[in-house]
Structure formats: structure tokens, C-alpha cells
Write a protein that holds these residues in place. Structure first.
Motif, PDB file in Angstrom:
ATOM      1  N   HIS A  34       0.849  -1.187   0.000  1.00  0.00           N
ATOM      2  CA  HIS A  34       0.000   0.000   0.000  1.00  0.00           C
ATOM      3  C   HIS A  34       0.887   1.239   0.000  1.00  0.00           C
ATOM      4  CE1 HIS A  34      -2.627  -3.221   1.289  1.00  0.00           C
ATOM      5  NE2 HIS A  34      -1.813  -3.423   2.314  1.00  0.00           N
ATOM      6  N   TYR A  36       1.159   5.546   0.769  1.00  0.00           N
ATOM      7  CA  TYR A  36       0.617   6.677   1.504  1.00  0.00           C
ATOM      8  C   TYR A  36       1.367   7.951   1.142  1.00  0.00           C
ATOM      9  CZ  TYR A  36      -1.067   2.820   4.341  1.00  0.00           C
ATOM     10  OH  TYR A  36      -1.654   1.638   4.738  1.00  0.00           O
ATOM     11  N   GLN A  38       2.261  11.660   2.956  1.00  0.00           N
ATOM     12  CA  GLN A  38       2.233  12.436   4.191  1.00  0.00           C
ATOM     13  C   GLN A  38       2.818  13.817   3.944  1.00  0.00           C
ATOM     14  OE1 GLN A  38       4.626  11.190   7.621  1.00  0.00           O
ATOM     15  NE2 GLN A  38       3.024  11.928   9.002  1.00  0.00           N
ATOM     16  N   GLN A  42       0.886  16.659   8.906  1.00  0.00           N
ATOM     17  CA  GLN A  42      -0.392  15.992   8.658  1.00  0.00           C
ATOM     18  C   GLN A  42      -0.245  14.489   8.856  1.00  0.00           C
ATOM     19  OE1 GLN A  42      -2.371  16.906   4.973  1.00  0.00           O
ATOM     20  NE2 GLN A  42      -1.956  19.108   5.122  1.00  0.00           N
ATOM     21  N   SER A  43      -1.383  13.824   9.024  1.00  0.00           N
ATOM     22  CA  SER A  43      -1.396  12.362   9.093  1.00  0.00           C
ATOM     23  C   SER A  43      -1.168  11.795   7.699  1.00  0.00           C
ATOM     24  CB  SER A  43      -2.749  11.870   9.596  1.00  0.00           C
ATOM     25  OG  SER A  43      -3.115  12.477  10.793  1.00  0.00           O
ATOM     26  N   PRO A  44      -0.646  10.575   7.619  1.00  0.00           N
ATOM     27  CA  PRO A  44      -0.563   9.926   6.307  1.00  0.00           C
ATOM     28  C   PRO A  44      -1.950   9.723   5.715  1.00  0.00           C
ATOM     29  CG  PRO A  44       0.814   8.797   7.916  1.00  0.00           C
ATOM     30  CD  PRO A  44      -0.039   9.766   8.678  1.00  0.00           C
ATOM     31  N   LEU A  46      -3.969   7.365   2.656  1.00  0.00           N
ATOM     32  CA  LEU A  46      -3.870   6.228   1.747  1.00  0.00           C
ATOM     33  C   LEU A  46      -4.114   6.693   0.312  1.00  0.00           C
ATOM     34  CD1 LEU A  46      -3.662   3.113   1.381  1.00  0.00           C
ATOM     35  CD2 LEU A  46      -6.153   3.035   1.696  1.00  0.00           C
ATOM     36  N   TYR A  50      -3.366  -2.531  -2.011  1.00  0.00           N
ATOM     37  CA  TYR A  50      -3.129  -3.777  -2.748  1.00  0.00           C
ATOM     38  C   TYR A  50      -2.447  -3.522  -4.096  1.00  0.00           C
ATOM     39  CZ  TYR A  50      -6.047  -5.720   0.899  1.00  0.00           C
ATOM     40  OH  TYR A  50      -6.561  -6.092   2.121  1.00  0.00           O
ATOM     41  N   PHE A  55      -7.458   4.385  -3.904  1.00  0.00           N
ATOM     42  CA  PHE A  55      -8.386   4.616  -2.798  1.00  0.00           C
ATOM     43  C   PHE A  55      -9.358   5.718  -3.188  1.00  0.00           C
ATOM     44  CE2 PHE A  55     -10.066   4.212   1.267  1.00  0.00           C
ATOM     45  CZ  PHE A  55     -10.104   5.422   1.955  1.00  0.00           C
ATOM     46  N   TYR A  87       5.263   6.871   1.433  1.00  0.00           N
ATOM     47  CA  TYR A  87       5.675   5.631   2.097  1.00  0.00           C
ATOM     48  C   TYR A  87       4.967   4.436   1.475  1.00  0.00           C
ATOM     49  CZ  TYR A  87       7.360   8.561   5.970  1.00  0.00           C
ATOM     50  OH  TYR A  87       8.020   9.487   6.744  1.00  0.00           O
ATOM     51  N   HIS A  89       3.971   0.329   2.356  1.00  0.00           N
ATOM     52  CA  HIS A  89       3.608  -0.424   3.566  1.00  0.00           C
ATOM     53  C   HIS A  89       3.198  -1.825   3.137  1.00  0.00           C
ATOM     54  CE1 HIS A  89      -0.211  -1.237   6.215  1.00  0.00           C
ATOM     55  NE2 HIS A  89       0.809  -1.903   6.726  1.00  0.00           N
ATOM     56  N   SER A  91       1.515  -5.507   4.267  1.00  0.00           N
ATOM     57  CA  SER A  91       0.660  -6.147   5.269  1.00  0.00           C
ATOM     58  C   SER A  91       0.555  -7.650   5.000  1.00  0.00           C
ATOM     59  CB  SER A  91      -0.730  -5.504   5.258  1.00  0.00           C
ATOM     60  OG  SER A  91      -1.316  -5.635   3.975  1.00  0.00           O
ATOM     61  N   PHE A  98       6.993  -0.562   7.052  1.00  0.00           N
ATOM     62  CA  PHE A  98       6.949   0.558   6.110  1.00  0.00           C
ATOM     63  C   PHE A  98       8.311   0.734   5.449  1.00  0.00           C
ATOM     64  CE2 PHE A  98       2.888   2.540   7.054  1.00  0.00           C
ATOM     65  CZ  PHE A  98       2.608   2.118   8.352  1.00  0.00           C
TER      66      PHE A  98
ATOM     67  N   TYR B  95      -0.016   7.634  15.858  1.00  0.00           N
ATOM     68  CA  TYR B  95      -1.231   7.633  15.047  1.00  0.00           C
ATOM     69  C   TYR B  95      -1.997   6.331  15.236  1.00  0.00           C
ATOM     70  CZ  TYR B  95       0.963  11.390  12.283  1.00  0.00           C
ATOM     71  OH  TYR B  95       1.566  12.555  11.857  1.00  0.00           O
ATOM     72  N   THR B 103      -4.831  -7.848   6.976  1.00  0.00           N
ATOM     73  CA  THR B 103      -3.824  -7.801   5.916  1.00  0.00           C
ATOM     74  C   THR B 103      -4.036  -6.645   4.960  1.00  0.00           C
ATOM     75  OG1 THR B 103      -5.173  -9.289   4.584  1.00  0.00           O
ATOM     76  CG2 THR B 103      -3.440 -10.286   5.948  1.00  0.00           C
TER      77      THR B 103
END
Lengths: 107, 119
Positions: A34, A36, A38, A42-44, A46, A50, A55, A87, A89, A91, A98, B95, B103
Motif C-alpha cells: 500500500h 501513503y 504524508q 499531517q497524518s498519512p 492512503l 493492494y 483509494f 511511504y 507499507h 501487510s 513501512f 497515530y 492484511t
């Protein structure tokens, strides 16, 4: 733990330029990658999930590709508002990890 | 509208305890994972752990296991991150972020809670 390595660490680009950021995983993660954005203080946010799914609400100039160990975030026709750190990431395997980040500066 | 609202900035001394919060709204809080992510000053993102509020199933990054505790109270749609004894090296922005699947990517993020630990 899966290590994600982004390149470049920093890039200075002009508006309307096409930008490519890569993310390489230390082992195969399928499509569980994924991206992001930033911006300072500020917050990251999306951008791509996948590997290639945009998004909701993300401008169409952002796209992602790749699978396995090599992934790419592409920004077509860069705009001044795209100045940020990006960034990747993964999962696929706990713990999530990250990349170290890629800082984009707009000239 | 999905929102994650985090508690305010904290200034603490080394050795003190702390619990910060993340309140979800606009969705079924119990049915989505909540992750916690650390960002030290001027540095990148670090994944600390994740919890499923529906049954409190929790997974930790081994790097943070034993250093923090992640919990949630689904009755008030709130997740927590706590420390029993803070260190100066815990100074960072923290955060919370929602995951549709364990996942999956983090689709919505809180605004962050700045924790400063200084004597």
C-alpha cells in the motif's frame, strides 16, 4: 520481518513532470503493498491499496503497479500540492512494515 | 463520514504512565482492526501493533511487545495505547489507523497524538 526499501530517498521535480517511486520487498508479499502520502504536520493518507487499487477520492494521476517483490508508485503530471513524503507499507506478514519514505520536493 | 479522533498532546516525565485514546465514528467500530503507528521526530513510520475491537484480538510488533499495551472498548468505540513507565525515547507522534482487514492497508487515520517525555 520483511524489509521494504524505497528509492529514491529524495527527489526534486518540476510541475507536470512524471514521477516514479519504487519499493522493493526483501521477500515476496504478493499484492499486499500500500502507498501513503504524508504532508508536513499531517497524518498519512492512503493513496493506493493492494499494489494497484486507487483509494476513494485520490486523484487519477496517482497509480500503482507491481507484485511479488517490486512495486512502483507513479505520479503523472505532478502538481505543486504533491510535495510530500511517500511511504510504502506491506501487510502480507506480521509485523507490518513501512519503507523509509521518499521525499518529493517541487522546484 | 469515517473519523478517528485521538486524544490531545501529552507532556510527561520519565517513569510516568500514560494512556492515549482513539475514538472511531461513522462506521461499525467493532468490525474493523485499529493499528497504532509511531513516528519519531523527523523520522519515518513504524508499525507498533493492531487490535480487533470485536474480540480484542491483539498482535504486537516484537519491537514494541512488552513496551506498550494496546486495548479497546467497543462499547464506546475507543482504542487505547498505554505505557506503564515512559522513557525519553518514547517521545514521538502516535497515530491510530483503521484497517478493513488485518492484511489490508490503513484507510483512515487519526490526527495523531504528540507525546513528549522530558525531565
Amino acid at each position: 520481518e520483511i524489509v521494504l526499501t524505497q528509492s529514491p530517498d529524495f527527489q526534486s521535480v518540476t510541475p507536470k513532470e512524471k514521477v516514479t517511486i519504487t519499493c522493493r520487498a526483501s521477500q515476496s508479499i504478493g499484492s499486499s503493498l500500500h502507498w501513503y502520502q504524508q504532508k508536513p504536520d499531517q497524518s498519512p493518507k492512503l493513496l493506493i491499496k493492494y499494489a494497484s487499487q486507487s483509494f476513494s477520492g485520490v486523484p487519477s494521476r496517482f497509480s500503482g503497479s507491481g507484485s511479488g517483490t517490486d512495486f512502483t508508485l507513479t505520479i503523472n503530471s505532478l502538481e505543486a500540492e504533491d510535495a510530500a513524503t511517500y511511504y510504502c507499507h506491506q501487510s502480507s506478514s506480521l509485523p507490518d512494515t513501512f519503507g523509509q519514505g521518499t521525499k518529493l520536493e517541487i522546484k | 463520514e469515517v473519523q478517528l479522533v485521538q486524544s490531545g498532546a501529552e507532556v510527561k516525565k520519565p517513569g510516568e504512565s500514560l494512556k492515549i485514546s482513539c475514538k472511531g465514528s461513522g462506521y461499525s467500530f467493532a468490525n474493523y482492526w485499529i493499528a497504532w503507528v509511531r513516528q519519531m521526530p523527523g523520522k519515518g513510520l513504524e508499525w507498533m501493533g493492531i487490535i480487533y475491537p470485536g474480540d480484542s484480538d491483539t498482535r504486537y510488533n516484537p519491537s514494541f511487545q512488552g513496551q506498550v499495551t494496546i486495548s479497546a472498548d467497543k462499547s464506546i468505540s475507543t482504542a487505547y495505547l498505554q505505557w506503564s513507565s515512559l522513557k525519553a525515547s518514547d517521545t514521538a507522534m502516535y497515530y491510530c489507523a483503521r484497517h478493513p482487514y488485518i492484511t489490508g492497508g490503513s484507510d483512515y487515520w487519526g490526527q495523531g497524538t504528540l507525546v513528549t517525555v522530558s525531565s
